[in-house]
Design a protein around this motif. Structure first.
Motif, PDB file in Angstrom:
ATOM      1  N   ILE A  70      38.415  25.676  22.890  1.00  0.00           N
ATOM      2  CA  ILE A  70      38.731  24.524  23.747  1.00  0.00           C
ATOM      3  C   ILE A  70      38.592  23.270  22.890  1.00  0.00           C
ATOM      4  N   HIS A  71      39.562  22.382  22.994  1.00  0.00           N
ATOM      5  CA  HIS A  71      39.550  21.140  22.230  1.00  0.00           C
ATOM      6  C   HIS A  71      39.504  19.964  23.197  1.00  0.00           C
ATOM      7  N   PHE A  72      38.417  19.206  23.161  1.00  0.00           N
ATOM      8  CA  PHE A  72      38.267  18.067  24.078  1.00  0.00           C
ATOM      9  C   PHE A  72      38.918  16.843  23.452  1.00  0.00           C
ATOM     10  N   THR A 127      37.993  10.381  25.815  1.00  0.00           N
ATOM     11  CA  THR A 127      36.736  10.749  26.474  1.00  0.00           C
ATOM     12  C   THR A 127      36.258  12.085  25.941  1.00  0.00           C
ATOM     13  N   LYS A 128      35.088  12.096  25.360  1.00  0.00           N
ATOM     14  CA  LYS A 128      34.532  13.318  24.790  1.00  0.00           C
ATOM     15  C   LYS A 128      33.445  13.868  25.712  1.00  0.00           C
ATOM     16  N   PRO A 129      33.080  15.125  25.547  1.00  0.00           N
ATOM     17  CA  PRO A 129      32.002  15.666  26.400  1.00  0.00           C
ATOM     18  C   PRO A 129      30.761  14.778  26.384  1.00  0.00           C
ATOM     19  N   MET A 174      37.646  22.893  11.914  1.00  0.00           N
ATOM     20  CA  MET A 174      37.603  22.687  13.368  1.00  0.00           C
ATOM     21  C   MET A 174      37.022  21.315  13.665  1.00  0.00           C
ATOM     22  N   ASP A 175      37.701  20.543  14.513  1.00  0.00           N
ATOM     23  CA  ASP A 175      37.167  19.256  14.950  1.00  0.00           C
ATOM     24  C   ASP A 175      35.793  19.450  15.590  1.00  0.00           C
ATOM     25  N   ALA A 176      34.972  18.403  15.512  1.00  0.00           N
ATOM     26  CA  ALA A 176      33.648  18.473  16.122  1.00  0.00           C
ATOM     27  C   ALA A 176      33.710  18.430  17.651  1.00  0.00           C
ATOM     28  N   ASP A 177      34.886  18.138  18.200  1.00  0.00           N
ATOM     29  CA  ASP A 177      35.025  18.148  19.664  1.00  0.00           C
ATOM     30  C   ASP A 177      35.683  19.446  20.144  1.00  0.00           C
ATOM     31  N   THR A 178      35.502  20.526  19.384  1.00  0.00           N
ATOM     32  CA  THR A 178      36.002  21.827  19.833  1.00  0.00           C
ATOM     33  C   THR A 178      34.818  22.718  20.225  1.00  0.00           C
TER      34      THR A 178
END
Ligand code: UDP
Ligand code: MN
Length: 292
Positions: A231-233, A237-239, A121-125
């Motif tokens: 949810i995948h950001f 632009t990341k959270p 899993m990507d770290a932006d999920t």
């Protein structure tokens, strides 16, 4: 024939009565402190939804000690991956394709051969529901990319660690490169039959709901969005590119206006988890300094 039957019985007895799920893990990657924050939120969200699997994070040498300490509390295994220093085929691959540095780091997940099956899993999920059922799928299972649905999105995928596959992946990336400059291009090139060969390897979109899809197909989001599990950001632009005011519960900053219009609730979920459960852990490591 009798001997053979006896041999079969013996072999069955040898089969260890193990719980296979302890050989399965969720895996993510962070090469710097920003992505490390993402990995902290992801790890927390997996735990909050009571996963029974192990959690592994691959970290690059640039991740600071305080961030590594927090990751160690949230993950069962924090594995340092230094491609430049690895001295193996990855190092050689890197010399030929320096542009693929982060990609080679991500491919390291195939070396986790003490697990039989993993979900990357990507770290932006962000996980919003238990997703342990993903371990029923086979390599390589993934959800379609919202921008080009004949490709899978490499933010969430099921794989089986194997040194043989790892070596073939490195060889493939040095020979063919990546058509998009990142891991998604390499993996789609390598697992090129994904789009046509086996529909069970197509994960439902709710396991990798890219925020971009909400803009592009709002009626579908209204119909199915409530079933989202991950949810995948995705995108620039990341959270953590935004800022958050815990008092007013407002997300501000870069692109926040656009974001607020469509998927503010997911962004708010990310920030709520980050400020309530991750920031206190980080503050423990940074003393009194505020960490945002
Ligand atoms: N990543 C990383 N450091 C970087 C870029 C990416 O650790 O500088 C890792 C991280 O796990 C990230 C993944 O690689 O989630 C894929 O990158 P990203 O999510 O930024 O790509 P996108 O999903 O936006 O295409
Ligand atoms: Mn991503």
């Amino acid at each position: 024939n009798e001997d053979l039957a006896e041999l079969r019985v013996c072999l069955r007895r040898l089969d260890p009565p193990v719980c296979y799920s302890s050989y399965q893990a969720f895996v993510t990657l962070a090469t710097n402190d920003n992505y490390a924050k993402g990995a902290m939120v992801l790890g927390r969200s997996l735990r909050n939804h009571h996963t029974t699997r192990k959690l592994v994070v691959l970290v690059g040498p640039q991740v600071s000690d305080p961030c590594q300490s927090v990751l160690k509390k949230l993950y069962d295994e924090v594995r340092l991956v230094d491609v430049l220093d690895s001295g193996d085929t990855a190092h050689l691959a890197m010399m030929k394709r320096p542009d693929l540095g982060v990609t080679f780091t991500k491919l390291h997940c195939w070396t986790l051969t003490h697990y039989s099956k993993c979900v990357f899993m990507d770290a932006d999920t962000l996980v919003v529901s238990n997703i342990d059922e993903l371990f029923e799928r086979e390599e390589l299972s993934a959800a379609p990319d919202p921008g080009w649905p004949d490709c899978f999105n490499s933010g969430v995928f099921v794989f089986c660690p194997s040194m043989a596959t790892y070596d073939r992946l490195l060889q493939y990336s040095t020979e063919h490169g990546s058509f998009d400059g990142g891991d998604q291009g390499v993996l789609n090139g390598f697992f090129s039959s994904w789009s046509t060969a086996d529909i069970s390897k197509h994960l439902p979109f709710i396991y990798n709901l890219s925020s971009i899809a909400i803009y592009t197909y709002l009626p579908a989001f209204k119909q199915y969005g409530a079933n989202a599990k991950v949810i995948h950001f995705l995108g620039q632009t990341k959270p953590w590119s935004h800022t958050f005011d815990p008092k007013t519960r407002q997300v501000r900053g870069e692109g926040a206006q656009d974001v607020a219009a469509s998927h503010s609730s997911f962004l708010l979920d990310w920030w709520t988890l980050y400020s309530a459960e991750v920031v206190p852990m980080l503050q423990g490591h940074y003393g009194d300094q505020p960490f945002h």
